[in-house]
Design an enzyme around this catalytic site. Structure first.
Site, PDB file in Angstrom:
ATOM      1  CB  CYS A 278       8.521   2.803   1.935  1.00  0.00           C
ATOM      2  SG  CYS A 278       7.131   2.777   3.070  1.00  0.00           S
TER       3      CYS A 278
ATOM      4  CG  LEU B  11      -0.416   0.018   2.615  1.00  0.00           C
ATOM      5  CD1 LEU B  11       0.058   1.382   3.061  1.00  0.00           C
ATOM      6  CD2 LEU B  11      -1.499  -0.471   3.559  1.00  0.00           C
TER       7      LEU B  11
ATOM      8  CD  GLU C 100       3.086   7.135   4.707  1.00  0.00           C
ATOM      9  OE1 GLU C 100       2.845   8.329   4.934  1.00  0.00           O
ATOM     10  OE2 GLU C 100       4.059   6.539   5.188  1.00  0.00           O
TER      11      GLU C 100
END
Ligand code: UGA
Length: 433
Positions: A258, A151, A153
């Site tokens: 990430c 996923l 953000e």
């Protein structure tokens, strides 16, 4: 199914709310009492569109609860999903202490046949270590799996509800069947692989996307030497179906919690397995050098930063989030302040004071409540993040009648000619003016 998420950070909370919405009984567990007490009151400690509504709905429906107690969370769980943070260790490798601590704590409470799955981003080999830790603490029969997360953000709820794919890494057929059933409502392709492949798939996806961004940023640098426009290049080569037009707008390099971390981890992992001279070390280095390099270029064009009033538009690392981890603003503002500039920043959601836990901003930095306030009297406007509120703002209304005002479009979101007609000195990425 009874599903427990360990770790109520970004991934844990979003996934817990989504899995509850499929009628599972979900428990979110965290050792942080403050976090749990605010989640119990349906308060999410970060901004993510649609999340608080979904969470409240599922709590009211009785599908989702939160606790700090391992026994309560684990004893009836069919599937336990570890979604704790894996910060980077000083050598760049993933620090797995929270993953291992949660494995130790959950072990004594497991019910027979439970599946312990890791969602946190971890290097290959981690699942075996977790299995050993649990086996040292219990005689109960359990299974393990790897279920990496993809996923983003800002669109996390939608990404979790409608993923491009679900990757399940496991050995036992029984585990595949149970986890497939759990993910059935997502109606997504399910890729069933060995745990090591699942873990490598997560690193590979992020490293590939980070490489793509770095690649186009390098092309942008070359375009500035020869009169080409990087936007034209993306358009021209993007028609090749093998390349595509998506996901490689140039800019200040990739940020967030990430990509920078995952690429460094893959580089550290490469070094640990004696693959020293590979791409991933270089990608990180290029990304880290990008902002200082671009700032030196802009500094020359605007005639130095000293005593300039600079409007910084966009503090978060990207739109639709208040997350400032590895955001361009956090690197650019300190450099500008050290060179004697005065900053007025603006972001629709993110707060400089909140992120750095400051009582006051520095003397030469204020955060404005509106774009208009931030750009008023600015010598330089820097649009760092493509928040729609910023890209759709009418800057013709705020142009100072007498002042030379530079407009740095760090995401190539504006039409250079429009801003030039409005008398701004336009500077973009990967184009000459
Ligand atoms: C990223 C991945 O996209 C997710 O698939 C992954 O699950 C997630 O990391 C993770 O590992 O948890 P995220 O960090 O939320 O998601 O954000 P992205 O939208 O992918 O953007 C990352 C960075 O790349 C941002 O700084 C963004 O501005 C930059 N970017 C993105 C570009 O510079 N150019 C682009 O074309 C796209």
């Amino acid at each position: 199914m009874n599903v427990t998420f360990i770790g109520t950070g970004f991934v844990g909370v979003v996934s817990a709310a989504v899995y509850a919405s499929f009628g599972n009984q979900v428990i979110g567990l965290d050792v942080d009492e403050n976090k749990i007490s605010s989640l119990k009151n349906s308060k999410v400690p970060f901004f993510e569109p649609g999340l608080e509504e979904l969470l409240t709905q599922q709590q009211q429906a009785g599908n989702l609860t939160f606790t700090t107690d391992y026994k309560t969370a684990i004893r009836n769980a069919d599937v336990i999903i570890i979604a704790v943070g894996t910060p980077s260790a000083p050598d760049g490798q993933a620090d797995l202490k929270y993953v291992f601590a949660s494995a130790e704590s959950l072990a004594p409470h497991l019910k027979t046949g439970a599946i312990v799955a890791i969602k946190s981003t971890v290097p290959p080999g981690t699942l075996n270590k977790v299995e050993k830790i649990i086996k040292n603490k219990t005689k109960t029969k359990f299974f393990t799996a790897s279920v990496p997360e993809f996923l983003k953000e800002g669109s996390a709820v939608q990404d979790t509800l409608k993923p491009d794919r679900v990757v399940i890494g496991a050995i036992d057929q029984e585990v595949f069947e149970k986890l497939e059933k759990l993910h059935q409502p997502l109606n997504a392709p399910i890729v069933k692989v060995r745990p090591e492949s699942a873990q490598m798939a997560k690193y590979s996806a992020n490293a590939y996307l980070a490489t793509r961004i770095t690649f186009i940023n390098q092309i942008a640098d070359l375009c500035e030497k020869n009169g080409a426009d990087v936007n034209d290049i993306v358009k021209a080569i993007g028609f090749d179906k093998r390349i595509g037009q998506h996901y490689w707008y140039p800019g200040l390099g990739y940020g967030g919690s990430c990509f920078p971390k995952d690429v460094k981890e893959l580089a550290a992992y490469s070094r640990a397995v004696n693959e020293n001279d590979n791409l991933f070390n270089k990608i990180s280095e290029l990304n880290e050098n990008r902002i200082p390099k671009l700032l030196r270029k802009f500094e020359k064009e605007v005639g130095g930063w000293e005593n300039k009033q600079i409007a910084i538009l966009g503090l978060a690392f990207k739109p639709n989030t208040d997350d400032m981890r590895e955001a361009p603003s956090t690197k650019i503002i300190p450099i500008l302040l050290s060179k004697g500039a005065k900053i007025i920043s603006y972001d629709p959601m993110a707060s400089w004071k909140g992120f750095f836990r400051l009582d006051n901003l520095e003397e030469n930095h204020q955060q404005a409540g509106t774009i208009k306030e931030a750009v008023k009297n600015a010598d330089v406007i820097m649009s760092l993040i493509e928040w729609p509120e910023i890209t759709q703002f009418d800057f013709s209304k705020t142009k100072h009648p007498d002042k030379i005002q530079w407009f740095i479009d760090a995401r190539n979101q504006f039409h250079p000619q429009t801003l030039q007609q409005q008398k701004y000195q336009y500077l973009g990425i990967g184009k000459t003016n």
